[in-house]
Motif scaffolding. Structure first.
Motif, short mmCIF file in Angstrom:
data_model
loop_
_atom_site.label_atom_id
_atom_site.label_comp_id
_atom_site.label_asym_id
_atom_site.label_seq_id
_atom_site.Cartn_x
_atom_site.Cartn_y
_atom_site.Cartn_z
N ALA A 186 -7.23 -15.95 -2.82
CA ALA A 186 -8.26 -15.60 -1.73
C ALA A 186 -9.17 -14.49 -2.40
CB ALA A 186 -7.59 -15.00 -0.56
N GLY A 187 -8.35 -13.71 -3.16
CA GLY A 187 -9.41 -12.40 -3.78
C GLY A 187 -10.34 -12.85 -4.86
N ILE A 188 -9.65 -14.26 -5.78
CA ILE A 188 -10.65 -14.51 -6.59
C ILE A 188 -12.12 -15.32 -5.90
CG2 ILE A 188 -11.03 -16.24 -8.36
CD1 ILE A 188 -7.97 -15.83 -9.18
N VAL A 189 -11.57 -16.02 -4.94
CA VAL A 189 -12.66 -16.74 -4.22
C VAL A 189 -13.68 -15.68 -3.65
CG1 VAL A 189 -13.28 -18.11 -2.15
CG2 VAL A 189 -11.35 -18.80 -3.79
N GLY A 190 -12.98 -14.70 -3.11
CA GLY A 190 -13.84 -13.59 -2.41
C GLY A 190 -14.64 -12.82 -3.49
N ALA A 191 -13.96 -12.48 -4.37
CA ALA A 191 -15.01 -11.99 -5.78
C ALA A 191 -16.08 -12.76 -6.15
CB ALA A 191 -13.80 -11.48 -6.73
N THR A 192 -15.71 -14.19 -6.27
CA THR A 192 -16.93 -15.11 -6.80
C THR A 192 -17.79 -15.14 -5.77
OG1 THR A 192 -15.06 -16.24 -7.99
CG2 THR A 192 -17.26 -17.45 -7.63
N ARG A 193 -17.48 -15.13 -4.30
CA ARG A 193 -18.54 -15.29 -3.33
C ARG A 193 -19.38 -13.81 -3.42
NH1 ARG A 193 -15.98 -14.76 2.40
NH2 ARG A 193 -15.83 -12.67 1.34
N ASP A 194 -18.57 -12.73 -3.61
CA ASP A 194 -19.52 -11.45 -3.77
C ASP A 194 -20.28 -11.21 -5.04
OD1 ASP A 194 -18.12 -10.75 -1.26
OD2 ASP A 194 -16.73 -9.54 -2.29
N GLY A 195 -19.82 -11.88 -5.99
CA GLY A 195 -20.80 -11.91 -7.10
C GLY A 195 -21.93 -12.84 -7.10
N VAL A 196 -21.65 -13.81 -6.48
CA VAL A 196 -22.92 -14.89 -6.19
C VAL A 196 -24.06 -14.18 -5.18
CG1 VAL A 196 -23.64 -17.04 -5.24
CG2 VAL A 196 -21.57 -16.82 -6.63
N ALA A 197 -23.42 -13.65 -4.28
CA ALA A 197 -24.30 -12.93 -3.17
C ALA A 197 -24.81 -11.65 -3.66
CB ALA A 197 -23.53 -12.37 -1.97
N THR A 198 -24.13 -10.88 -4.69
CA THR A 198 -25.11 -9.84 -5.45
C THR A 198 -26.13 -10.22 -6.25
OG1 THR A 198 -23.10 -8.57 -5.33
CG2 THR A 198 -24.65 -7.60 -6.90
N THR A 199 -25.74 -11.49 -6.90
CA THR A 199 -26.69 -11.79 -8.08
C THR A 199 -27.83 -12.26 -7.17
OG1 THR A 199 -24.92 -12.44 -9.44
CG2 THR A 199 -27.30 -13.41 -9.88
N SER A 200 -27.78 -13.10 -6.08
CA SER A 200 -28.91 -13.73 -5.40
C SER A 200 -29.89 -12.53 -4.78
CB SER A 200 -28.50 -14.71 -4.38
OG SER A 200 -27.51 -14.01 -3.55
N ARG A 201 -28.91 -11.42 -4.24
CA ARG A 201 -29.77 -10.38 -3.69
C ARG A 201 -30.57 -9.80 -4.86
NH1 ARG A 201 -25.85 -8.30 -1.63
NH2 ARG A 201 -25.38 -6.76 -3.17
N ARG A 202 -30.07 -9.62 -5.88
CA ARG A 202 -30.77 -8.80 -7.20
C ARG A 202 -31.67 -9.82 -7.50
NH1 ARG A 202 -26.21 -6.08 -10.76
NH2 ARG A 202 -25.66 -4.24 -9.27
N VAL A 203 -31.54 -11.16 -7.58
CA VAL A 203 -32.71 -11.82 -7.92
C VAL A 203 -33.94 -11.84 -6.88
CG1 VAL A 203 -33.36 -14.36 -8.33
CG2 VAL A 203 -31.47 -13.47 -9.43
#
Length: 813
Positions: A186-203
């Motif tokens: 769950a932590g890996i999935v959550g970290a991946t989701r947060d990373g994708v969200a952060t990347t999309s927000r910065r883009v």
């Protein structure tokens, strides 16, 4: 007799068998012995690395080890030096690690999975299986998974076929990686989701900035957002009526992105909305066009510097603020486990010392905190607790400790607590304990530190509702005040909390100067501090008038009603006095009366006090102040008398200093021993610099003025002359020389408050020096510099309507 003999013999046999089993137990190794074992494993790993990797002969031992490892593990034998090196490092660094058992289980799973995969040829590992005889042929198994892998593959292929062996390989490798790293799916999935969200927000942010640049306009300011430090997973904080106990954050485990090189300025978190920074008007006012700006200020006499209508009470503004990033706070690098060997040795010495004084007891538990360890003792029947309570000095001598604190009994337990200082003390940073406040708490939530159990302790100042902080010099009093202010600034905007800071020492609170939360400059004069307290009483009465008209009983209800009606909410007001003793020496009567009135009534309207002093004597902390300030924080003091002045009981004289405190909540008598959180000046500077970049404080300088007594005004009403003021002549010279007149200009030039400047404007109008009020038009100065001397000479003459008219005609061109 025979029956007794027959029944006694088995008992003796059982006792002997238990004694034999106890003698077979392995001795517990201390950290020194574990260090030696760890260094030995590292040495063996280095030797095997030369033999396996570099092809060194290694002598007879090296050859035997190489052949044995190749036969046992096959190609996986090349991982043995790495495994031995990791095992040695774990033994040496064991006190710094939270647990070693997951590493053992994870390494075992990885070893079994890799050897099985090499034997089965899973995912391309090894050449794959083929027919051979015998089963453990050395020439065959050395090129694959060795004897261990071959046996595992034979067993799984026999039971589940080859596909079962491949599935078991995947399970063992995945499980071993999860155990070694301490991660979860769950932590890996959550970290991946947060990373994708952060990347999309910065883009998206970068795209909007690029679009703004192409369109030749400024990019829109990002919205304010709260940075929520994560809470420990799976453990709920214990919320009490007056404080919360939450597990302290393990920074290295739960904030992996916070360690390492981090920039001083974060573009993602330090948002500076251009609309909220009053830089351009300040530059215009400081330039040569200042007189023209003063002409328009006549219509803004009832406006704040932000252009909003001025109210009799402190209101929130309409700006959106970005909260500081959690990265501004430092955190401990790793959580160190207490040395059980030292704890057991001190516990044995404690029981032995009690036995010398005829007190039979046994240890039923121990809890280690950052600075002290509490030993829980169960007394034998017939031993009075009072006998143990008076042995503080004797136990300190027997244990060679700085000081010992005795709890007889521990509240809520059938045990006596003996708190002994640790030989190695650990610092508690504010970042280790600062978390999101529980639901329903006010913006005045502060985090004090860690208790003996290692839990983070936080309180809601609005529920206390006032706090008294006292202790000797160097005990951590000012550090506690800074931790409180930093906790509030980390999660509360100026729309929620406004502050009045009183610092007679002039060096403790100057770091908070010019932040937008302030409604007055940092007050350093005791006389001005007395005026501020009196004006806070007036603010309190005005808020009560608003609540009475709105038929509400609390500030939260009033704010909900005001927001529903389209009005601005009223923020909480926090008054922090860093040294109460200086104020009590200069103006004891005024200060004590003001504190008592505020402490009695200001809770409902959102005004709260934090009083700190290094002189906990009865003439400073009077009985009336203690009766109205229920929450107490006591640091180390020199005597039991001072402890009783602060806490109404003993205990503070046994504290160790350096942030060691006793906290008594406002609605209870139970004392909590806490190691105070430490915040550095660099952390405070980062937080305050973040707020300064978003705007300047909206100061209410009238709070620094002396309050006019209504009773004296009624008695002397017959002697009051509305056209007499000591600064009237200076006001005339100012408006004639500046060729403009406004209340705000007189406030700045003459350094007076708004009320007095308004009276001076009325006097100037009645004497014909300036024109009357004409709506949005600025007042005109009717007296020239040539007539200035004649006008000043006529100040002693009574003002009549003819004089006013004559003055107007004479001053006309």
């Amino acid at each position: 007799m025979a029956s007794r003999r027959s029944t006694s013999r088995p008992v003796r046999r059982r006792v002997r068998s238990r004694a034999g089993r106890s003698r077979l137990r392995l001795p517990t190794l201390g950290q020194t012995q574990l260090d030696m074992v760890g260094l030995g494993l590292v040495s063996i790993a280095a030797f095997l690395a030369f033999v396996l990797y570099l092809g060194e002969a290694g002598g007879e031992v090296g050859g035997v080890l190489k052949d044995g490892l190749r036969f046992a593990f096959g190609e996986a034998a090349y991982l043995v030096p790495i495994g031995l090196l990791a095992a040695g490092a774990l033994l040496v660094l064991r006190p710094l690690l939270p647990a070693v058992r997951p590493f053992r289980a994870g390494a075992l799973c990885l070893a079994l999975g890799i050897t099985l995969g090499l034997a089965a040829g899973s995912v391309g590992l090894g050449p794959g299986p083929r027919a051979h005889s015998p089963l453990l042929d050395p020439g065959y198994v050395e090129g694959r998974g060795g004897a261990l892998g071959e046996l595992l593959f034979w067993a799984t292929r026999t039971l589940f076929s080859e596909i079962g062996a491949h599935i078991l390989f995947g399970f063992l490798v995945a499980g071993g990686l999860l155990l070694v790293t301490g991660a979860s799916i769950a932590g890996i999935v959550g970290a991946t989701r947060d990373g994708v969200a952060t990347t999309s927000r910065r883009v998206r942010h970068s795209t909007s900035q690029a679009t703004a640049v192409l369109a030749e306009r400024d990019p829109p300011p990002p919205k304010a957002r709260r940075t929520r430090p994560p809470e420990p997973p799976g453990v709920e904080p214990i919320v009490h009526a007056t404080h919360v106990e939450a597990p302290a954050l393990d920074a290295e485990a739960r904030f992996p992105d916070l360690f390492g090189a981090e920039p001083e300025v974060e573009p993602d978190t330090q948002v500076i909305p251009e609309e909220g920074v009053c830089e351009a008007p300040l530059e215009e006012e400081a330039g040569p066009t200042a007189p023209e700006a003063d002409e328009t200020e006549v219509v803004q006499e009832r406006l704040t510097p932000m252009g909003n209508p001025r109210s009799g009470v402190t209101e929130a503004d309409d700006l959106d603020y970005a909260l500081p990033s959690a990265r501004f706070l430092e955190r401990s690098k790793a959580r160190q486990k207490p040395d059980t060997t030292v704890t057991d040795r001190v516990g044995a010495q404690l029981v032995e010392a009690l036995g010398h004084f005829g007190v039979e007891a046994k240890i039923v538990g121990s809890v280690s905190g950052p600075h002290v360890t509490r030993y829980e003792l169960r007394l034998a029947p017939g031993i009075k607790m009072s006998k143990v309570g008076g042995m503080r000095d004797d136990l300190a001598y027997a244990l060679a400790a700085d000081d010992v604190r005795i709890l007889a009994p521990i509240p809520g337990k059938r045990a006596v607590g003996v708190e002994v200082p640790n030989t190695v003390r650990h610092m508690v940073h504010l970042g280790d304990v600062a978390q999101e406040s529980p639901e329903g708490w006010s913006p005045l939530t502060v985090w004090l530190g860690k208790d003996i159990d290692g839990k983070a302790i936080g309180i809601d100042l609005a529920a206390q509702p006032h706090v008294l902080v006292a202790g000797t010099t160097g005990s951590g009093k000012s550090g506690c005040v800074n931790a409180m202010l930093a906790s509030i600034l980390m999660r509360s905007s100026p729309n929620e909390v406004r502050m009045v800071l009183v610092d007679p020492k002039q060096v403790e609170l100057n770091l908070y100067e010019h932040i937008p939360h302030l409604i007055t400059p940092v007050v350093t004069s005791p006389r001005l501090a007395a005026n501020v307290l009196q004006n806070l009483i007036r603010e309190m009465e005005e808020r009560y008038s608003l609540m009475s008209a709105a038929r509400t009983r609390k500030l939260e209800e009033l704010n909900r009603l005001r927001v529903r009606n389209g009005e601005r909410a009223l923020p909480y007001l926090l008054c922090v006095i860093d040294e109460l003793a200086d104020l009590m020496m200069i103006a004891p009567g005024e200060v004590e009366d003001a504190i008592i009135r505020l402490a009695q009534k200001s809770r409902a309207v959102g005004i709260h006090l934090v009083l700190a002093t290094q002189r906990p004597s009865a003439d400073i902390i009077t009985g009336m102040i203690k009766a109205n300030v229920p929450a107490r924080i006591a640091f180390a003091v020199s005597s039991q008398t001072d402890s009783r002045v602060i806490l109404d009981q003993n205990g503070a004289e046994s504290l160790l200093g350096r942030g060691d405190m006793l906290f008594r909540p406002g609605s209870g008598t139970k004392l909590n021993r806490i190691q105070g959180a430490f915040v550095t000046e660099e952390e405070i500077e980062k937080i305050t610099a973040h707020w300064r970049k978003q705007g300047e404080p909206e100061l209410r300088e009238e709070l620094l003025e002396a309050v006019e007594e209504d009773g004296e005004g009624d008695e002397g009403e017959s002697d009051f002359d509305p056209d007499e003021d000591d600064l009237l002549a200076e006001a005339i010279r100012t408006v004639v020389q500046m060729d403009t007149a406004s209340t705000s200009m007189l406030q700045r030039r003459l350094r007076v408050g708004y009320t007095r400047a308004g009276r001076l404007i009325d006097m100037l109008e009645r004497r014909g020096v300036i024109s009357g009020y004409e709506g949005s038009k600025a007042r005109k100065v009717l007296v020239t510099e040539a007539d200035l001397s004649r006008t000043l000479a006529a100040l002693d003459e009574p003002v009549t309507s003819a004089a006013v008219g004559g003055g107007t005609e004479d001053s006309s061109p």
